[in-house]
Write a protein that holds these residues in place. Structure first.
Motif, PDB file in Angstrom:
ATOM      1  N   ARG A 217     -26.378  -3.770  15.530  1.00  0.00           N
ATOM      2  CA  ARG A 217     -25.669  -5.046  15.301  1.00  0.00           C
ATOM      3  C   ARG A 217     -25.855  -5.553  13.864  1.00  0.00           C
ATOM      4  N   LEU A 218     -27.041  -5.141  13.367  1.00  0.00           N
ATOM      5  CA  LEU A 218     -27.391  -5.961  12.096  1.00  0.00           C
ATOM      6  C   LEU A 218     -27.618  -4.761  11.153  1.00  0.00           C
ATOM      7  N   LEU A 219     -27.101  -5.002   9.950  1.00  0.00           N
ATOM      8  CA  LEU A 219     -27.621  -4.419   8.534  1.00  0.00           C
ATOM      9  C   LEU A 219     -28.344  -5.296   7.818  1.00  0.00           C
ATOM     10  N   VAL A 220     -29.258  -4.891   7.005  1.00  0.00           N
ATOM     11  CA  VAL A 220     -30.031  -5.619   6.045  1.00  0.00           C
ATOM     12  C   VAL A 220     -29.804  -4.967   4.649  1.00  0.00           C
ATOM     13  N   THR A 221     -28.900  -5.339   3.718  1.00  0.00           N
ATOM     14  CA  THR A 221     -28.682  -4.493   2.632  1.00  0.00           C
ATOM     15  C   THR A 221     -27.759  -5.299   1.699  1.00  0.00           C
TER      16      THR A 221
ATOM     17  N   ASN B  64     -19.164  -0.750   2.589  1.00  0.00           N
ATOM     18  CA  ASN B  64     -18.837   0.670   2.869  1.00  0.00           C
ATOM     19  C   ASN B  64     -18.949   1.064   4.429  1.00  0.00           C
ATOM     20  N   ILE B  65     -20.271   0.608   5.092  1.00  0.00           N
ATOM     21  CA  ILE B  65     -20.303   1.074   6.431  1.00  0.00           C
ATOM     22  C   ILE B  65     -19.515   0.421   7.149  1.00  0.00           C
ATOM     23  N   ILE B  66     -19.003  -0.717   7.149  1.00  0.00           N
ATOM     24  CA  ILE B  66     -18.055  -1.448   7.924  1.00  0.00           C
ATOM     25  C   ILE B  66     -16.878  -0.995   7.717  1.00  0.00           C
ATOM     26  N   ALA B  67     -16.219  -0.644   6.774  1.00  0.00           N
ATOM     27  CA  ALA B  67     -14.825  -0.034   6.344  1.00  0.00           C
ATOM     28  C   ALA B  67     -14.932   1.289   7.291  1.00  0.00           C
TER      29      ALA B  67
ATOM     30  N   ALA C  81     -15.582   1.395  13.692  1.00  0.00           N
ATOM     31  CA  ALA C  81     -14.410   0.944  14.608  1.00  0.00           C
ATOM     32  C   ALA C  81     -14.458  -0.643  14.734  1.00  0.00           C
ATOM     33  N   GLN C  82     -15.578  -1.032  14.409  1.00  0.00           N
ATOM     34  CA  GLN C  82     -15.690  -2.838  14.350  1.00  0.00           C
ATOM     35  C   GLN C  82     -16.726  -3.243  13.247  1.00  0.00           C
ATOM     36  N   THR C  83     -16.713  -4.504  13.215  1.00  0.00           N
ATOM     37  CA  THR C  83     -17.322  -5.097  12.036  1.00  0.00           C
ATOM     38  C   THR C  83     -18.611  -5.377  12.611  1.00  0.00           C
ATOM     39  N   MET C  84     -19.618  -5.774  11.743  1.00  0.00           N
ATOM     40  CA  MET C  84     -21.019  -6.156  12.186  1.00  0.00           C
ATOM     41  C   MET C  84     -21.764  -7.204  11.154  1.00  0.00           C
ATOM     42  N   ALA C  85     -22.859  -7.558  11.879  1.00  0.00           N
ATOM     43  CA  ALA C  85     -23.328  -8.574  11.094  1.00  0.00           C
ATOM     44  C   ALA C  85     -24.218  -7.956  10.001  1.00  0.00           C
ATOM     45  N   VAL C  86     -24.345  -8.845   8.769  1.00  0.00           N
ATOM     46  CA  VAL C  86     -24.865  -8.393   7.544  1.00  0.00           C
ATOM     47  C   VAL C  86     -25.848  -9.294   7.135  1.00  0.00           C
TER      48      VAL C  86
ATOM     49  N   GLY D 241     -35.002  -9.934  16.912  1.00  0.00           N
ATOM     50  CA  GLY D 241     -34.257  -9.938  18.318  1.00  0.00           C
ATOM     51  C   GLY D 241     -33.323  -8.877  18.411  1.00  0.00           C
ATOM     52  N   CYS D 242     -32.583  -8.452  17.254  1.00  0.00           N
ATOM     53  CA  CYS D 242     -31.641  -7.641  17.362  1.00  0.00           C
ATOM     54  C   CYS D 242     -32.054  -6.123  16.795  1.00  0.00           C
ATOM     55  N   GLY D 243     -32.936  -6.186  16.206  1.00  0.00           N
ATOM     56  CA  GLY D 243     -33.407  -4.815  15.243  1.00  0.00           C
ATOM     57  C   GLY D 243     -32.369  -4.707  14.093  1.00  0.00           C
ATOM     58  N   ALA D 244     -32.762  -3.889  13.205  1.00  0.00           N
ATOM     59  CA  ALA D 244     -32.271  -3.770  11.975  1.00  0.00           C
ATOM     60  C   ALA D 244     -32.126  -2.703  11.343  1.00  0.00           C
ATOM     61  N   LEU D 245     -30.971  -2.209  10.753  1.00  0.00           N
ATOM     62  CA  LEU D 245     -30.927  -0.948   9.959  1.00  0.00           C
ATOM     63  C   LEU D 245     -31.185  -1.631   8.507  1.00  0.00           C
TER      64      LEU D 245
END
Length: 517
Positions: free
Chosen positions: A404-408, A415-418, A421-426, A445-449
């Motif tokens: 659900r979450l990217l930190v970058t 690029n990952i969102i594009a 299949a669905q958008t996500m929080a960054v 709470g959500c974990g993150a990449l």
């Protein structure tokens, strides 16, 4: 002045529609299908569009709201921002054509539309869904509404002018320039020095402020965050000489971006002996007030931009001219006394279509096929799909929670969102001020990449991202077969060389709740 009845002619409307559709297909769909990644500004909008905010740390909110709606309708893709950008441009061109039908024949206005599409801001420069390109249709609609309000004196047109002025300001604060041009025209045209016009302008101002009210409240609450960003990135020049040289460079670049327009105008006006003489279609004599309107509203935004640069001694960025050329074709056809003809229209359309195809395919192929053949890294051939695939596979291999979450940074995130299949929080750059819809607490709470893209854009190391990578449950690195040319990882002469993207997975803390959807 009454509308020219020919603007409703089916043949003319069909030509306008075909030109606009062709430009969207050529510049939007073809680029979207051939590019492997969005442009940097489009990537930013894909990230911001996750949450509809009253404002964002760099700009007003309307482009991100529009992208949010488009993502809900069509889902993320590389093609989406390209097509959306060109849709904005052709809507602006069509509205400008409609304005032209108020002051000249529909055919003459069609020639103006076709020529205006050759200004490179409307083709080569129209590859990013950003605040400049999204402003174009709102600017064109505002100019048309103001003209009709000033000519007809209708309160409904004045109210619509206010709505459009407010919406334009919610796109970009640079909308003040075309608004200032309209006010300057109202000041110069003595026919508008009436009580009704003054009340109309006052009413339009009130409506505009009402439209902007939530954003104005946000500006106050954030201590005018976008203005602080603008001050940080603006470059003050050391003295008059440097300012004059900067203005000269800015003017030269604007001139270069007009070259296709100038070439198209020359071909259009070139008269062959074989051209029939009996089909000339001359517009009725244009009132001085209409000539003044087209000249002032067409030229003032660029003049004001350069005046601001001169008196503030600030370096002007070339892209600040994006919104200064919508009425270029109308200006040319207004000043041209020669009657238009079917042969003139035919030459114009033939040249414009050929030029658009050459420019469109030339730029698209140069950034994709040719760049890959030469081993050059461009934004267009960045392996975004591979990055998204690697991200999903790594997450699924090391976490049971949904991603659900990217930190970058916005480039890697966009690029990952594009390619999902669905958008996500960054969490942009790990900074909650840049993405207030998500905070550092959401990482637990959500974990993150967590992704480190500093070697892609040559940015300095980010302390927050480094700290998150250090505490990650699992870490690794991906080697991507791409180079940013001048950035780290480039081979000799900018040739392609792989770059390394470091990654880390922070799993959700036991017992913590994830507030992100």
């Amino acid at each position: 002045m009454p509308v020219h009845p020919l603007w409703r002619d089916r043949r003319t409307l069909a030509l306008v529609a075909l030109l606009c559709l062709g430009q969207v297909v050529l510049w939007g769909l073809v680029a979207g299908l051939m590019y492997k990644a969005p442009e940097i500004d489009s990537a930013e909008q894909l990230v911001w569009a996750y949450s509809m905010q009253a404002g964002y740390w760099k700009h007003p909110p309307l482009p991100s709201w529009i992208m949010h709606g488009l993502l809900q309708l069509f889902g993320p893709s590389v093609a989406l921002p390209f097509v959306a950008t060109q849709a904005c441009i052709v809507i602006a061109l069509a509205l400008t054509w409609r304005l032209g039908c108020e002051v000249m024949s529909a055919r003459r206005s069609l020639i103006a539309l076709a020529l205006t599409s050759l200004v490179t801001y409307h083709n080569i420069g129209g590859d990013s869904f950003n605040h400049n390109t999204v402003l174009l249709p709102f600017q064109a609609a505002l100019v048309l509404a103001f003209y009709l309000a000033a000519r007809r004196g209708s309160w409904r047109w004045w109210a619509l002018t206010g709505v459009l002025a407010g919406l334009a300001m919610l796109v970009k604060y640079m909308a003040l320039l075309p608004i200032a041009a309209l006010l300057l025209y109202a000041l110069l045209d003595r026919r508008l020095h009436t009580r009704r016009t003054a009340l109309g302008l006052l009413g339009a101002t009130g409506v505009a402020l009402a439209v902007m009210a939530p954003h104005l409240q946000w500006l106050v609450a954030t201590n005018f965050l976008p203005f602080r960003y603008a001050r940080e990135v603006s470059q003050t020049l050391p003295g008059v000489l440097a300012t004059v040289l900067s203005l000269g460079g800015f003017a030269a670049i604007q001139g270069l971006r007009l070259l296709p327009f100038v070439a198209g105008l020359s071909v259009t006006l070139w008269r062959r002996r074989a051209d029939p003489l009996g089909v000339a279609q001359s517009s009725p004599p244009m009132p001085k007030s209409d000539r003044l309107f087209v000249a002032v509203v067409g030229l003032a935004p660029l003049v004001i931009t350069m005046a601001i640069g001169l008196f503030s001694e600030t370096a002007l960025q070339a892209r600040w001219g994006t919104n200064a050329f919508l009425l270029t074709g109308l200006c040319a056809m207004t000043w041209l006394t020669r009657p238009d003809s079917a042969a003139m229209l035919r030459r114009c359309l033939q040249f414009v279509i050929a030029a658009q195809v050459v420019l469109g395919l030339g730029q698209t192929l140069a950034k994709t096929v040719v760049a890959e053949h030469l081993g050059r890294g461009t934004r267009a051939n960045f392996p975004g799909a591979l990055l998204a695939q690697q991200a999903q596979q790594a997450w699924q291999a090391h976490s049971d929670a949904p991603l659900r979450l990217l930190v970058t940074d916005i480039w890697l995130a966009g690029n990952i969102i594009a390619h999902r299949a669905q958008t996500m929080a960054v969490l942009i750059d790990g900074d909650p001020a840049k993405s207030p819809w998500v905070g550092v607490a959401d990482v637990d709470g959500c974990g993150a990449l967590v992704l480190d893209g500093t070697k892609v854009d040559g940015a300095p190391p980010n302390a927050v991202i480094e700290a998150l990578l250090a505490r990650a449950d699992v870490r690794g690195a991906w080697t991507l077969p791409w180079s940013a040319g001048k950035g780290a990882g480039a081979g000799a002469g900018g040739a392609s060389a792989p770059v390394v993207v470091r990654w880390g997975i922070v799993n959700p803390r036991a017992g913590a709740n994830c507030a992100l959807t």
